[in-house]
Design a protein around this motif. Structure first.
Motif, PDB file in Angstrom:
ATOM      1  N   SER A   1     -18.000   4.135   2.344  1.00 34.11           N
ATOM      2  CA  SER A   1     -17.933   4.609   0.965  1.00 34.11           C
ATOM      3  C   SER A   1     -16.618   4.152   0.349  1.00 34.11           C
ATOM      4  CB  SER A   1     -18.033   6.136   0.907  1.00 34.11           C
ATOM      5  OG  SER A   1     -16.945   6.736   1.615  1.00 34.11           O
ATOM      6  N   VAL A   2     -16.530   4.288  -0.984  1.00 37.99           N
ATOM      7  CA  VAL A   2     -15.336   3.874  -1.724  1.00 37.99           C
ATOM      8  C   VAL A   2     -15.003   4.949  -2.743  1.00 37.99           C
ATOM      9  CG1 VAL A   2     -14.269   2.079  -3.143  1.00 37.99           C
ATOM     10  CG2 VAL A   2     -16.040   1.457  -1.474  1.00 37.99           C
ATOM     11  N   ALA A   3     -13.707   5.257  -2.872  1.00 45.35           N
ATOM     12  CA  ALA A   3     -13.258   6.255  -3.842  1.00 45.35           C
ATOM     13  C   ALA A   3     -11.817   5.955  -4.225  1.00 45.35           C
ATOM     14  CB  ALA A   3     -13.370   7.664  -3.254  1.00 45.35           C
ATOM     15  N   ARG A   4     -11.305   6.694  -5.202  1.00 42.13           N
ATOM     16  CA  ARG A   4      -9.916   6.527  -5.590  1.00 42.13           C
ATOM     17  C   ARG A   4      -8.996   6.900  -4.432  1.00 42.13           C
ATOM     18  NH1 ARG A   4      -8.879   3.574 -10.089  1.00 42.13           N
ATOM     19  NH2 ARG A   4      -7.129   4.836 -10.782  1.00 42.13           N
ATOM     20  N   ALA A   5      -7.920   6.143  -4.283  1.00 42.27           N
ATOM     21  CA  ALA A   5      -6.898   6.446  -3.292  1.00 42.27           C
ATOM     22  C   ALA A   5      -5.924   7.479  -3.869  1.00 42.27           C
ATOM     23  CB  ALA A   5      -6.151   5.170  -2.909  1.00 42.27           C
ATOM     24  N   PRO A   6      -5.154   8.161  -3.019  1.00 42.54           N
ATOM     25  CA  PRO A   6      -4.202   9.140  -3.535  1.00 42.54           C
ATOM     26  C   PRO A   6      -3.106   8.516  -4.386  1.00 42.54           C
ATOM     27  CG  PRO A   6      -3.922   8.830  -1.168  1.00 42.54           C
ATOM     28  CD  PRO A   6      -5.187   8.146  -1.550  1.00 42.54           C
ATOM     29  N   GLN A   7      -2.827   7.232  -4.167  1.00 41.56           N
ATOM     30  CA  GLN A   7      -1.888   6.511  -5.018  1.00 41.56           C
ATOM     31  C   GLN A   7      -2.181   5.025  -4.930  1.00 41.56           C
ATOM     32  OE1 GLN A   7       1.575   7.842  -2.478  1.00 41.56           O
ATOM     33  NE2 GLN A   7       2.283   5.754  -2.883  1.00 41.56           N
ATOM     34  N   ALA A   8      -1.701   4.300  -5.935  1.00 42.00           N
ATOM     35  CA  ALA A   8      -1.918   2.858  -5.978  1.00 42.00           C
ATOM     36  C   ALA A   8      -0.982   2.159  -4.993  1.00 42.00           C
ATOM     37  CB  ALA A   8      -1.671   2.336  -7.387  1.00 42.00           C
ATOM     38  N   GLU A   9      -1.399   0.962  -4.582  1.00 38.79           N
ATOM     39  CA  GLU A   9      -0.513   0.051  -3.871  1.00 38.79           C
ATOM     40  C   GLU A   9      -0.421  -1.222  -4.707  1.00 38.79           C
ATOM     41  OE1 GLU A   9      -0.615   0.696   0.841  1.00 38.79           O
ATOM     42  OE2 GLU A   9      -2.583   0.113   0.063  1.00 38.79           O
ATOM     43  N   LEU A  10       0.787  -1.514  -5.190  1.00 40.58           N
ATOM     44  CA  LEU A  10       1.011  -2.662  -6.059  1.00 40.58           C
ATOM     45  C   LEU A  10       2.246  -3.413  -5.587  1.00 40.58           C
ATOM     46  CD1 LEU A  10       0.475  -0.866  -9.488  1.00 40.58           C
ATOM     47  CD2 LEU A  10      -1.099  -2.471  -8.414  1.00 40.58           C
ATOM     48  N   GLY A  11       2.091  -4.688  -5.297  1.00 45.21           N
ATOM     49  CA  GLY A  11       3.217  -5.493  -4.852  1.00 45.21           C
ATOM     50  C   GLY A  11       3.056  -5.939  -3.412  1.00 45.21           C
ATOM     51  N   TRP A  12       4.171  -6.301  -2.793  1.00 38.60           N
ATOM     52  CA  TRP A  12       4.172  -6.888  -1.448  1.00 38.60           C
ATOM     53  C   TRP A  12       4.442  -5.827  -0.401  1.00 38.60           C
ATOM     54  CZ3 TRP A  12       2.531 -11.748  -0.700  1.00 38.60           C
ATOM     55  CH2 TRP A  12       2.447 -12.568  -1.839  1.00 38.60           C
ATOM     56  N   TYR A  13       3.544  -5.723   0.575  1.00 37.66           N
ATOM     57  CA  TYR A  13       3.610  -4.679   1.600  1.00 37.66           C
ATOM     58  C   TYR A  13       3.445  -5.290   2.991  1.00 37.66           C
ATOM     59  CZ  TYR A  13       2.779  -1.005  -1.932  1.00 37.66           C
ATOM     60  OH  TYR A  13       2.860  -0.158  -3.011  1.00 37.66           O
ATOM     61  N   GLN A  14       4.170  -4.745   3.943  1.00 40.92           N
ATOM     62  CA  GLN A  14       3.867  -4.979   5.344  1.00 40.92           C
ATOM     63  C   GLN A  14       2.692  -4.079   5.730  1.00 40.92           C
ATOM     64  OE1 GLN A  14       6.462  -7.895   5.862  1.00 40.92           O
ATOM     65  NE2 GLN A  14       5.496  -7.072   7.705  1.00 40.92           N
TER      66      GLN A  14
END
Length: 242
Positions: free
Chosen positions: A112-125
């Motif tokens: 399933s797919v739903a909104r995450a608790p917060q966005a992830e924007l940018g470069w992440y390990q």
């Protein structure tokens, strides 16, 4: 006979950058299939005539500014797409799903797919369980949603916010964006509300552009390697049907 790859582009800014380049270098003839053109960006619930997905050797399902759960908003094409990619998966056609494409495949395969608790924007390990398939990055993130894994899927990578990669037979779902480069980022930011949307999450666009330009050579290499590994490890894996 040349191999054929279908790149499903859900919106007018979904170019595949180094990922498309690497498939071409592997000898694939690439067909780009656009679903929502720029003129319909604000009214995206369009109806489309689909190509025969079963006639391609590989499917690459790219990102989108909409949610893979938004049936009411984009159901005219989302529901047919789900049916068609499920048939392709069950037929053993290798599928690489990126961001929206990964979420779509998670849903299609039983998650399933739903909104995450917060966005992830940018470069992440990211945390990877299999460095021979998925490196730890940094990888580019640009999402507000996340998937819950299908029961038969194998999670490969994650962050604290979201699952980042899974395999299911000949499908590889990714949450991050290996196709990003400076050109693709500029296309995304040029979309209506793009810069405002990113800055509203505390990201400084000028800094994001500079960081992307600096990381681009290494990021492109990681993207190339990921395509190589997808083709050598996932595309020839045992077929697992739903």
């Amino acid at each position: 006979m040349s191999k054929r790859a279908l790149f499903i582009e859900h919106d007018h800014a979904s170019e595949a950058g180094p990922i498309s380049q690497r498939f071409s270098e592997h000898g694939f003839e690439i067909t780009r299939f656009l679903i929502v053109d720029e003129a319909n960006y604000l009214t995206p619930n369009v109806s489309v005539e689909w190509p025969d997905l079963l006639s391609f050797d590989v499917l690459v399902i790219l990102g989108a500014p909409w949610g893979a759960w938004e049936d009411e908003r984009i159901g005219n094409w989302l529901k047919p797409e789900m049916e068609k990619v499920l048939a392709a998966h069950n037929a053993g056609i290798p599928i690489l799903g990126i961001c929206f494409g990964g979420q779509l495949m998670a849903r299609v395969l039983g998650g399933s797919v739903a909104r995450a608790p917060q966005a992830e924007l940018g470069w992440y390990q990211i945390e990877s369980d299999d460095h021979s398939l998925i490196e730890e990055g940094p990888w580019f993130q640009y999402h507000w949603d996340r998937w819950q894994l299908p029961a038969k899927a194998k999670e490969i990578a994650r962050t604290q916010i979201a699952s980042q990669a899974f395999t299911f037979g000949r499908t590889l779902g990714l949450q991050f964006h290996p196709e990003i480069d400076s050109r693709v980022l500029d296309l995304w930011l040029a979309m209506e509300g793009g810069c405002v949307e990113v800055e509203s999450e505390g990201v400084v666009v000028k800094e994001l552009r500079a960081q992307t330009k600096a990381i681009e050579p290494d990021s492109n290499r990681r993207g190339f390697d990921l395509v190589d590994r997808f083709l050598s490890k996932i595309a020839c894996a045992e077929i697992e049907r739903v």
